[in-house]
Design a protein around this motif. Structure first.
Motif, short mmCIF file in Angstrom:
data_model
loop_
_atom_site.label_atom_id
_atom_site.label_comp_id
_atom_site.label_asym_id
_atom_site.label_seq_id
_atom_site.Cartn_x
_atom_site.Cartn_y
_atom_site.Cartn_z
N LEU A 698 3.62 25.36 38.44
CA LEU A 698 4.26 23.65 38.03
C LEU A 698 4.92 23.13 38.53
CD1 LEU A 698 2.92 22.65 36.06
CD2 LEU A 698 3.94 23.22 33.87
N LEU A 699 4.43 21.97 38.53
CA LEU A 699 5.43 20.67 38.98
C LEU A 699 5.07 19.75 37.62
CD1 LEU A 699 7.45 19.54 41.50
CD2 LEU A 699 5.75 18.69 42.14
N ALA A 700 5.81 19.31 37.10
CA ALA A 700 5.87 18.29 36.26
C ALA A 700 7.47 17.57 35.60
CB ALA A 700 5.85 19.75 35.36
N PHE A 701 7.01 16.66 35.57
CA PHE A 701 7.50 15.23 35.23
C PHE A 701 7.52 14.21 34.03
CE2 PHE A 701 6.28 13.93 39.66
CZ PHE A 701 5.83 12.91 38.76
N SER A 702 7.92 13.65 33.70
CA SER A 702 7.92 12.82 32.63
C SER A 702 9.03 11.18 33.31
CB SER A 702 8.79 12.96 31.21
OG SER A 702 9.14 11.80 30.15
N ARG A 703 8.35 9.93 33.16
CA ARG A 703 9.00 9.25 33.19
C ARG A 703 9.14 8.96 32.63
NH1 ARG A 703 7.32 6.67 37.80
NH2 ARG A 703 9.52 5.47 37.52
N GLY A 704 9.41 8.65 31.33
CA GLY A 704 9.96 8.12 30.17
C GLY A 704 10.70 7.31 30.17
N SER A 705 11.67 6.33 29.62
CA SER A 705 12.49 6.04 29.99
C SER A 705 14.15 5.89 28.94
CB SER A 705 13.15 4.55 29.21
OG SER A 705 12.17 4.72 27.93
N GLY A 706 14.91 6.25 30.03
CA GLY A 706 16.41 6.84 29.33
C GLY A 706 16.49 6.82 28.11
N ASP A 707 16.15 6.01 27.84
CA ASP A 707 16.97 5.74 25.84
C ASP A 707 16.12 6.82 25.41
OD1 ASP A 707 14.03 4.54 26.35
OD2 ASP A 707 15.07 2.79 25.40
N GLY A 708 15.16 7.70 25.55
CA GLY A 708 14.42 8.29 24.38
C GLY A 708 12.86 7.71 24.90
N SER A 709 11.95 7.28 25.36
CA SER A 709 11.10 6.92 24.90
C SER A 709 10.73 7.51 25.62
CB SER A 709 10.84 4.96 25.28
OG SER A 709 11.60 3.65 24.20
N PRO A 710 9.24 7.74 24.94
CA PRO A 710 8.36 9.14 25.83
C PRO A 710 7.62 8.11 26.65
CG PRO A 710 7.61 8.47 23.69
CD PRO A 710 8.85 8.04 23.57
N GLY A 711 7.41 8.44 28.20
CA GLY A 711 6.15 8.06 28.60
C GLY A 711 5.47 8.86 29.00
N ALA A 712 4.95 8.67 30.04
CA ALA A 712 2.99 9.51 31.11
C ALA A 712 3.88 10.49 31.11
CB ALA A 712 3.45 8.80 32.99
N LEU A 713 3.85 11.91 31.01
CA LEU A 713 3.50 12.76 31.73
C LEU A 713 3.00 13.63 32.63
CD1 LEU A 713 5.57 15.59 31.41
CD2 LEU A 713 3.66 16.33 28.95
N THR A 714 3.38 14.24 33.56
CA THR A 714 2.69 14.44 35.16
C THR A 714 2.99 15.78 35.45
OG1 THR A 714 2.83 12.24 36.51
CG2 THR A 714 1.91 14.81 37.73
N LEU A 715 1.58 16.74 34.89
CA LEU A 715 1.49 18.20 35.48
C LEU A 715 0.34 18.39 36.21
CD1 LEU A 715 0.40 19.39 31.80
CD2 LEU A 715 2.94 18.88 32.62
N ALA A 716 1.01 18.88 37.70
CA ALA A 716 0.50 19.20 38.84
C ALA A 716 0.50 20.98 39.57
CB ALA A 716 0.60 18.48 39.43
N THR A 717 -0.25 21.26 39.64
CA THR A 717 -0.17 22.62 40.11
C THR A 717 0.11 22.46 41.67
OG1 THR A 717 -2.66 23.16 38.79
CG2 THR A 717 -2.14 24.81 40.85
N ARG A 718 0.96 23.35 42.05
CA ARG A 718 1.45 24.17 43.29
C ARG A 718 1.25 25.80 43.52
NH1 ARG A 718 6.47 25.57 43.88
NH2 ARG A 718 6.65 24.81 45.91
N LEU A 719 0.64 25.36 44.56
CA LEU A 719 0.79 27.29 44.92
C LEU A 719 -0.32 28.03 44.89
CD1 LEU A 719 4.37 28.35 45.88
CD2 LEU A 719 2.81 26.76 46.94
N PRO A 720 -1.80 27.09 44.72
CA PRO A 720 -2.58 27.66 43.66
C PRO A 720 -3.43 29.31 44.65
CG PRO A 720 -3.04 25.55 45.29
CD PRO A 720 -2.15 25.81 45.49
N ALA A 721 -2.98 29.21 45.50
CA ALA A 721 -3.40 31.00 46.07
C ALA A 721 -2.69 31.81 45.17
CB ALA A 721 -3.38 30.96 47.53
#
Length: 776
Positions: A698-721
């Motif tokens: 899993l490669l995952a990251f949030s683009r929320g701001s530093g003040d704690g505001s929630p942001g977009a959350l990306t979830l991506a599969t890596r090494l699927p085989a």
């Protein structure tokens, strides 16, 4: 300064003009694009598909739509709330057909007295007051010159005559001898050319935009675009070729009123943009390298290294550092020797270095350079280290190198200025256009702006690089495919699966080599990886790529001395992929084996690129699968009507199946729309970790701001085989602090612990956004 949330690159040409681009603006708006991004539009060599051979910088190319076309495109963009970014070419102009370029025609006709003599970078003394034109098929071809309509002719080539140099009864050869130019055998260009060019392309002559008058005239039309509000930003082609890139960018900022500017700057690993560059970042090759590598399995390196050694008939795989030292030296001694010799001639006689010795030392220093160029005083340490490496590699040159170093460190010294312009030329030709076709263990890795010796990047390292990008270059472009990529994004995504299945690839390659042998093992690896990456592709496309790749590598055949027997074997191998049932089956079976994993890689890489820090660019058509190979294959026409129809179906509620072209369109459109419409969700960068044995997938990251505001959350599969081999996600979970909804499926999750397998049950990716009263 207005900056884009995203861009979409159009290749503007006669077959797809600015008017055609204007018609596609409503589609781009629906896709979620913020700015339209145009390839060069100034008047170029007639018939040019790319536009980097500008012949008249004072006007928009009529074949590309002319000024009326730009006005139409700009009005369409404004009507849809979109900006316009245009690619410009300050380093060189096209001179293939002199009569098409008024500056070059004047130079040839009037020589040093031409009003454009200062625009070009000519060593007049070397040519005895003449500019050397490598146009002849051989030295004996002067006999084939004619005089027609007051011009000198060589077959279809036309050249001007200086006033008073022709009288009735003069032979063409006598008239030629009186001109400000000398037509010579094209083979002499490597060592005897006396004008600066773009890399080794003699039909692209460098211009001196460091001269204020040249800058003003070359950019008058560009300035109009901004005065009249037609354009919002610029992409600067090849700034490394300029004498003073930093000064040029400052002038450009003034000209455009502080507009958004990107530079096509290749950053080597660890390298950063000079602090005095007045621009917002690069065109994104550095981002492409990071994204690619986080989806490459590091566990596959050993087996692919072993395969590489076997193909080379050695005990060890290719040493990349040693390889590029050799290829750069080959270029410096070969097709760019005229540039190195010009440097050597700038060494003062009082330094006691013969030209040949100075050239040898300069070529050795350039071959040891780890980056494209320095920007003195920035990069002085890199220059010193390269000199140390050169002296260490060639001890007999240590004194010469030590003599040259003080000269090369003086920012205003002509040899130092020209050295900086030359080192990047050698790097580009020796690495991108040679070594990238020789270093073949995994095709994903040999992409512009990347270090192929770096096999893979861990999620932790990727997150580190993204945090740095967010802090230092938040407005820099990110990209996955361009008009210059050696293999486009989805071809690379396929090839990356090989790192997960190296033994299966070895078996497949051995079968292909046995059935359709080509007597060059490393090249065979490159060729069959490319065919698998692009499949299905037409015979014509693959034949074109195969021949170009073989000649670029230069091991078994070259452009100047083609090996007909070898090239026949290459052609036969490609034909076998279509005509030999056994070869065709081997290719199709391997593609079928990896295709689901390749699709996972494609969607994952695309989502990461579209949501990571930076300004994402979508190359024309790549919202569908983009499995092109190197140019001109990656500049093929795009069926926009089909994409519009598919987007309408998705917007109408038809959910595309995972692994289809439409699934990539879904991911692209939803991510682009979110970035454009809700920029507050992309203000920061934070890694998101998961627990359980499958968390490495899993490669995952949030683009929320530093003040704690929630942001977009990306979830991506890596090494699927590998994930499939483990039986899936099992109880791998992520913690959601607020309720969130997936932009792709509409499903809602959290708050609390959420199983990754549930979120990624439909697609291998998810883009989660916080649910509140307004968007619930």
């Amino acid at each position: 300064m207005r900056a884009p949330a995203s861009t979409y690159r159009f290749q503007i040409r006669r077959e797809f003009t600015l008017f055609d681009a204007a018609e596609q603006v409503p589609y781009l708006k629906s896709l979620g694009v913020d700015w339209v991004y145009l390839s060069p539009i100034l008047t170029a060599e007639q018939g040019s598909d790319h536009g980097y051979d500008v012949t008249d910088p004072s006007a928009i190319d009529p074949d590309r739509g002319g000024p009326e076309g730009l006005l139409a495109l700009s009005r369409a963009a404004r009507e849809h709330g979109m900006g316009v970014l245009v690619d410009i070419v300050p380093n060189h102009v096209g001179v293939a057909t002199p009569v098409q370029n008024p500056w070059w025609w004047s130079l040839l006709k009037e020589g040093r007295e031409s009003p454009y003599a200062e625009a070009f970078d000519v060593d007049w003394d070397l040519g005895g007051g003449k500019i050397r034109l490598p146009m002849l098929g051989s030295g004996e071809d002067l006999d084939k010159l004619t005089i027609e309509d007051g011009e000198l002719r060589y077959y279809d080539h036309r050249f001007p005559l200086a006033p008073g140099t022709y009288s009735e009864g003069d032979t063409p050869q006598e008239v030629h001898s009186r001109q400000h130019y000398e037509l010579m055998d094209w083979r002499r260009a490597d060592a005897e050319l006396n004008y600066r060019r773009f890399f080794a392309v003699t039909t692209l002559a460098g211009i001196r935009v460091e001269n204020p008058q040249v800058f003003e005239e070359a950019h008058a039309e560009i300035g109009r675009w901004f005065r009249e509000g037609l354009v919002d930003g610029l992409r600067v082609d090849h700034p490394d070729g300029l004498a003073d890139p930093g000064g040029y960018l400052r002038w450009l900022k003034d000209l455009t009123g502080g507009a958004y500017v990107l530079v096509e700057k290749i950053l080597e690993p660890g390298e950063v943009l000079p602090g005095d560059f007045a621009c917002e970042g690069t065109t994104g090759y550095d981002a492409l390298a990071d994204v690619d590598r986080v989806f490459v399995d590091p566990a596959g390196q050993g087996a692919l290294d072993a395969l590489d050694a076997e193909l080379r008939g050695t005990s060890e795989p290719a040493d990349y550092a040693e390889m590029i030292r050799g290829t750069k030296r080959m270029i410096a001694d070969g097709i760019l020797r005229s540039e190195v010799l010009r440097l050597a001639r700038l060494v003062p006689e009082s330094y006691g270095l013969p030209v040949e010795q100075a050239a040898d030392a300069l070529a050795e220093i350039i071959s040891a350079f780890p980056v494209y160029r320095t920007y003195l005083p920035t990069g002085a340490e890199i220059l010193k280290e390269a000199c140390e490496a050169a002296a260490g590699h060639r001890p007999e040159l240590a004194v010469a190198v030590g003599t040259l170093l003080p000269l090369l460190l003086e920012p205003a010294n002509p040899i130092a200025v020209r050295f900086q312009q030359t080192s990047g030329m050698v790097m580009a030709k020796g690495v991108e256009d040679t070594a990238f076709y020789r270093y073949t263990r995994l095709g994903t890795l040999t992409e512009v702006g990347a270090d192929p010796a770096e096999f893979a990047v861990s999620p932790e390292e990727f997150h580190h690089r993204m945090r740095r990008r967010q802090e230092e270059l938040p407005l820099s472009m990110t990209t996955m495919s361009t008009h210059d990529t050696k293999r486009s994004e989805d071809a690379r995504a396929r090839i990356s699966v090989i790192a997960e299945l190296p033994q299966e690839w070895t078996s497949t390659l051995n079968t292909l080599r046995e059935l359709a042998p080509v007597p060059d093992g490393p090249y065979e690896n490159l060729l069959w990886q490319a065919i698998v990456g692009a499949w299905p592709a037409s015979r014509e496309r693959l034949q074109g790529y195969a021949l170009k790749a073989a000649r670029e590598a230069g091991n078994s055949t070259t452009y100047t001395k083609p090996n007909e027997d070898f090239e026949a074997r290459v052609k036969a191998a490609v034909d076998a992929a279509f005509d030999d049932a056994r070869v065709n089956k081997a290719v199709e079976d391997f593609v079928a084996r990896i295709d689901a994993h390749a699709a996972s890689n494609s969607l994952s890489a695309k989502l990461v690129q579209l949501t990571m820090p930076g300004v994402p660019d979508v190359y024309q058509g790549s919202e569908f699968w983009e499995r092109s190979l190197t140019d001109p294959d990656n500049r093929r026409p795009v069926d926009f009507a089909l994409r519009q129809e598919e987007l309408a179906r998705i917007d109408g509620g038809t959910m595309p199946a995972a692994g289809t072209e439409a699934s990539k369109l879904l991911v692209t459109s939803r991510a682009l729309r979110l970035r454009r419409d809700r920029p507050e969700l992309f203000q920061g960068y934070s890694p998101v970790t998961a627990a359980d044995a499958a968390s490495a997938h899993l490669l995952a990251f949030s683009r929320g701001s530093g003040d704690g505001s929630p942001g977009a959350l990306t979830l991506a599969t890596r090494l699927p085989a590998g994930l499939e081999a483990k039986g899936g996600w099992h109880d791998t979970a992520v913690e959601l602090t607020v309720p969130m909804r997936d932009e792709f499926t509409g499903a809602s999750y959290g708050p609390g612990s959420v199983l990754v397998g549930d979120v990624l049950g439909t697609y291998p990716v998810a883009l989660l956004v916080p649910v509140d009263g307004e968007n619930a």
